[in-house]
Motif scaffolding. Structure first.
Motif, PDB file in Angstrom:
ATOM      1  N   ASN A 158       0.840  -1.198   0.000  1.00 22.52           N
ATOM      2  CA  ASN A 158       0.000   0.000   0.000  1.00 22.52           C
ATOM      3  C   ASN A 158       0.872   1.243   0.000  1.00 22.52           C
ATOM      4  O   ASN A 158       1.647   1.471   0.921  1.00 22.52           O
ATOM      5  N   ARG A 208       1.035   5.451  -0.436  1.00 22.71           N
ATOM      6  CA  ARG A 208       0.255   6.664  -0.341  1.00 22.71           C
ATOM      7  C   ARG A 208       0.720   7.631  -1.425  1.00 22.71           C
ATOM      8  O   ARG A 208       1.880   8.040  -1.443  1.00 22.71           O
ATOM      9  N   ASP A 266      -1.542  12.740  -3.833  1.00 24.96           N
ATOM     10  CA  ASP A 266      -2.885  13.329  -3.721  1.00 24.96           C
ATOM     11  C   ASP A 266      -3.650  12.787  -2.509  1.00 24.96           C
ATOM     12  O   ASP A 266      -4.825  13.096  -2.311  1.00 24.96           O
ATOM     13  N   GLY A 267      -2.977  11.955  -1.724  1.00 23.65           N
ATOM     14  CA  GLY A 267      -3.603  11.476  -0.506  1.00 23.65           C
ATOM     15  C   GLY A 267      -4.260  10.111  -0.631  1.00 23.65           C
ATOM     16  O   GLY A 267      -4.557   9.465   0.366  1.00 23.65           O
ATOM     17  N   SER A 268      -4.486   9.662  -1.862  1.00 25.54           N
ATOM     18  CA  SER A 268      -5.113   8.350  -2.038  1.00 25.54           C
ATOM     19  C   SER A 268      -4.059   7.254  -1.873  1.00 25.54           C
ATOM     20  O   SER A 268      -2.858   7.511  -1.914  1.00 25.54           O
ATOM     21  N   THR A 269      -4.517   6.051  -1.690  1.00 22.21           N
ATOM     22  CA  THR A 269      -3.615   4.924  -1.483  1.00 22.21           C
ATOM     23  C   THR A 269      -3.829   3.877  -2.566  1.00 22.21           C
ATOM     24  O   THR A 269      -4.969   3.574  -2.925  1.00 22.21           O
ATOM     25  N   VAL A 270      -2.722   3.366  -3.130  1.00 27.17           N
ATOM     26  CA  VAL A 270      -2.852   2.274  -4.096  1.00 27.17           C
ATOM     27  C   VAL A 270      -2.092   1.060  -3.591  1.00 27.17           C
ATOM     28  O   VAL A 270      -1.071   1.195  -2.915  1.00 27.17           O
ATOM     29  N   ASP A 271      -2.586  -0.114  -3.948  1.00 23.59           N
ATOM     30  CA  ASP A 271      -1.860  -1.340  -3.654  1.00 23.59           C
ATOM     31  C   ASP A 271      -1.017  -1.681  -4.882  1.00 23.59           C
ATOM     32  O   ASP A 271      -1.526  -2.130  -5.911  1.00 23.59           O
ATOM     33  N   THR A 291      -0.941   3.194 -14.884  1.00 26.84           N
ATOM     34  CA  THR A 291      -1.006   3.597 -13.481  1.00 26.84           C
ATOM     35  C   THR A 291       0.366   3.460 -12.820  1.00 26.84           C
ATOM     36  O   THR A 291       0.834   4.352 -12.120  1.00 26.84           O
ATOM     37  N   GLU A 312       6.429   9.350  -8.307  1.00 31.83           N
ATOM     38  CA  GLU A 312       6.152   9.205  -6.878  1.00 31.83           C
ATOM     39  C   GLU A 312       7.257   8.415  -6.183  1.00 31.83           C
ATOM     40  O   GLU A 312       7.518   8.606  -5.011  1.00 31.83           O
TER      41      GLU A 312
END
Ligand SMILES: Nc1ncnc2c1ncn2[C@@H]1O[C@H](COP(=O)(O)OP(=O)(O)OP(=O)(O)O)[C@@H](O)[C@H]1O
Ligand code: SF4
Ligand SMILES: [Mg+2]
Lengths: 330, 345
Positions: free
Chosen positions: B75, B77, B80-85, B95, B103
């Motif tokens: 996970n 962060r 933009d504050g969202s979280t991706v796995d 993506t 990032e």
């Protein structure tokens, strides 16, 4: 870079001189000379040639002088007047015999080289990215096929196909209506329609080789860490493949270019004979059989010249492509 | 500064990356968990072959075939504050590409081979900037000069058109750092970035990374063999062996009070170098990746191996007083069993 080109070009002079000397000695090697061949030919037709006549001709052509003198005369005339001597058999200046055929030969060679590059480089890149896939195996299969099928057979098959499928007779250099016509777009197209078969046949061997080299080099380059670096930057696979490994894997191909022209030229004889195209290959064969030494010498010399020029072009391109080589030269 | 209570930047949980080889399945990374907080420095240590690089590549989506991330979560962060796995998105997807270089940046061990030999350093730095920040040619060039100046590359503007082979090892690594940081990622992964350099250059590069970390406010995952470096820079340490985490926790705890016999062994090697100057490696050899011992992976070399337990039952990674975790039977009795990955918070 400029200094490098000048230096390399200057180096061609002694190289060509040495080659020319070797060529001259070699074409002198067979016992007897053109006049002996001529005399025996005439004799077999029952028209003897008096010894005095032969001696006269021998003197006229300078065949009675020492080999060194003959060579010096020959090379001086070539360098100063582009005079390659007289063809005994054709009874014309060698240059006039060769010139039209030289352009046809060069045209076929360049055409087949372009075909090789256009087909083999993308093919090599593709199969390296899809290792062991169906496409990879197919490419390998066709490579072997291209290498294994004799050129004569392939020429005949293509001519037959062209004849039955397109209803065109691909033999010769021009169709009847363009034979003596002035140059026009139609005539150029007609010429291409006749040259494609030898170009394709001669391209097959080169294509197989280039695909093989390209695939191996690509696999090697793809495993290098700079590819990871490029991926780490977020580039797409297509973009990074073309910018980095493919770009670098082209180098060994380019350095082969110089060798490919003379190989194509020297293997075109059989194709040209079958397809009835007036090139230098069949001419060389005939001149050697007839001991038409100045003609043979000029053709071999031209081949050597093409090799040397090709190597020079390869080296220049390589230096342009690879900064490491460029900087090593300076 | 973000509040320390904020969710971590990266949370790796039970990551598994396997290679399908003709000889069998190589479990290079097999259940690795650790977390990286914002602006934190996490050092991954372990002997050769312990899976440090594959862990790093897994995070970056750079595992090469026949390897594949086969399980776990990563996970991450986003800014933009969202979280991706990261484990759930295909490595070559748009993506993931938008994350790589933007990032998360990465630098590698060998700065020479990590750069293309036939492209100028300018061209190699600029492409990431153009890609991620949408800059035009001129703006990207300016940004590349900035990036090079930030990493202390002398004469940056004049030398954009030089090639890697014209630079020293230290300068090349600076180019790599400039490249990785040009888009100011929030996480930098550095896989033994100083191993190929001489000692003085090593120190300079390390100092540079720490300075940049402060300036850019990024987190660093630093892979190294050098426990001296760990002591200098780490907030948190992850000790790996045979594809698993043996011990993880705050640097002071791991270096000051190592709990796992493997960590102790590693530290003893350092103590020996500093003591009598002799390098005393941990006795025995790392088992072949295809011949993993049953039970504890370290059992074939551990001085405290408990026959009947260690060589039959694999220990779990257990939390020991808050932030530390240990995978060893010596520490399992009486300790609370905590599910992996739920520790740092
Ligand atoms: N392409 C591959 N095919 C099969 N196994 C692989 C491959 N790449 C790595 N491995 C295996 O994965 C394991 C971990 O490798 P990794 O490179 O992560 O080790 P490391 O901890 O970074 O070691 P080092 O300190 O030497 O860099 C090793 O046992 C290695 O054999
Ligand atoms: S579990 Fe046993 S063998 Fe493994 S490290 Fe602990 S004591 Fe040693
Ligand atoms: Mg490694």
């Amino acid at each position: 870079m400029f200094a490098f080109i000048i230096r390399r070009t200057a180096l061609m002079v002694p190289t060509m001189l040495i080659i020319s000397a070797i060529v001259f000695v070699v074409i002198q090697l067979p016992p007897g000379d053109f006049l002996d061949t001529l005399a025996s030919q005439l004799a077999s037709q029952g028209e003897g040639l008096a010894d005095s006549q032969i001696a006269l001709l021998r003197e006229r052509y300078g065949l009675d002088q020492s080999i060194l003198v003959q060579y010096l005369k020959w090379i001086t005339n070539i360098v100063t007047a582009l005079d390659f001597g007289q063809s005994f058999e054709w009874n014309k200046a060698v240059l006039d015999v060769i010139a039209p055929r030289f352009w046809v030969t060069l045209g076929i060679a360049l055409l087949s080289l372009a075909l090789t590059a256009v087909v083999a480089i993308p093919c090599g890149i593709y199969v390296s990215l899809r290792q062991y896939s169906l496409g990879d195996n197919l490419a390998t299969f066709f490579s072997f096929l291209g290498l294994a099928v004799p050129n004569v057979l392939m020429t005949l098959v293509l001519m037959y196909a062209s004849f039955t499928l397109f209803d065109s007779n691909p033999g010769g250099l021009f169709s009847a209506q363009y034979q003596d016509a002035p140059w026009s777009v139609g005539r150029v197209l007609d010429l291409l329609a006749h040259l494609w078969i030898p170009a394709v046949v001669l391209a097959t061997a080169g294509t197989a080789e280039v695909v093989r080299v390209m695939r191996a080099t690509m696999l090697d380059e793809l495993s290098k860490p700079y590819v990871d670096t490029a991926r780490a930057k977020g580039l797409t696979e297509a973009r990074l493949t073309m910018k980095y490994p493919a770009r670098i894997a082209i180098n060994p191909i380019v350095s082969k270019l110089g060798w490919m022209i003379p190989i194509i030229v020297s293997s075109e004889a059989v194709v040209s004979i079958v397809a009835d195209i007036p090139t230098m290959g069949p001419l060389l064969l005939r001149s050697l059989l007839a001991q038409d030494m100045y003609l043979a010498g000029a053709i071999i010399l031209l081949l050597a010249f093409l090799t040397v020029i090709g190597t020079l072009i390869s080296d220049i391109l390589l230096a342009l492509l690879d900064p490491r080589i460029r900087h090593a030269m300076e | 500064m973000r509040a320390p209570t904020a969710a971590p930047l990266l949370e790796v949980d039970n990551l598994r990356t396997h290679f399908t080889t003709p000889g069998g399945l190589v479990k290079s990374v097999d259940g690795v968990s650790f977390t990286v907080g914002h602006q934190e420095t996490v050092c991954i240590v372990g002997e050769s072959g312990s899976g440090k690089s594959i862990t790093a590549r897994s995070i970056m989506g750079l595992v090469r075939r026949p390897g594949r991330v086969v399980g776990g979560r990563m996970n991450f962060r986003l800014r933009d504050g969202s979280t991706v796995d990261l484990a759930a998105i295909p490595p070559d997807s748009a993506t993931y590409r938008a994350i790589r270089g933007r990032e998360i940046g990465m630098i590698f061990q060998e700065p020479m081979s990590a750069l293309s030999p036939v492209h100028t350093i300018g061209s190699q730095i600029e492409e990431g900037i153009r890609l991620h920040l949408g800059f035009g040619a001129r703006a990207a060039r300016e940004r590349a000069v900035d990036a090079l100046e930030k990493v202390g590359f002398p004469g940056a503007r004049q030398r954009l058109n030089t090639y890697p082979f014209q630079l020293s090892g230290g300068l090349r690594q600076r180019v790599c750092i400039a490249m990785a940081l040009a888009c100011e990622p929030s996480l930098l992964i550095a896989d033994e970035p100083t191993t190929a350099l001489d000692v003085t250059t090593q120190a300079n590069i390390l100092e540079l990374l720490l300075r940049l970390q402060g300036e850019l406010g990024m987190a660093i995952v630093f892979i190294t063999h050098d426990l001296g470096v760990v002591a200098e820079i780490a907030d948190r340490v992850v000790v790996m062996y045979l594809g698993q985490v043996m011990e993880a926790g705050p640097a002071s705890g791991i270096l000051g009070h190592p709990r796992h016999p493997y960590t102790r062994g590693l530290l003893r090697c350092v103590a020996d170098i500093e003591g009598d100057g002799l390098l005393r490696a941990i006795p025995g050899i790392v088992p072949h990746p295809l011949a993993r011992p049953p039970g504890c992976p370290f059992s074939t070399r551990c001085e405290e191996m408990m026959p009947g337990l260690c060589d039959t039952t694999a220990p779990e990674l257990l939390a020991i007083n808050g932030e530390s975790r240990v995978r060893c039977h010596l520490w399992s009795s009486g300790q609370p069993h905590v599910t992996e990955g739920a520790v740092h918070g």
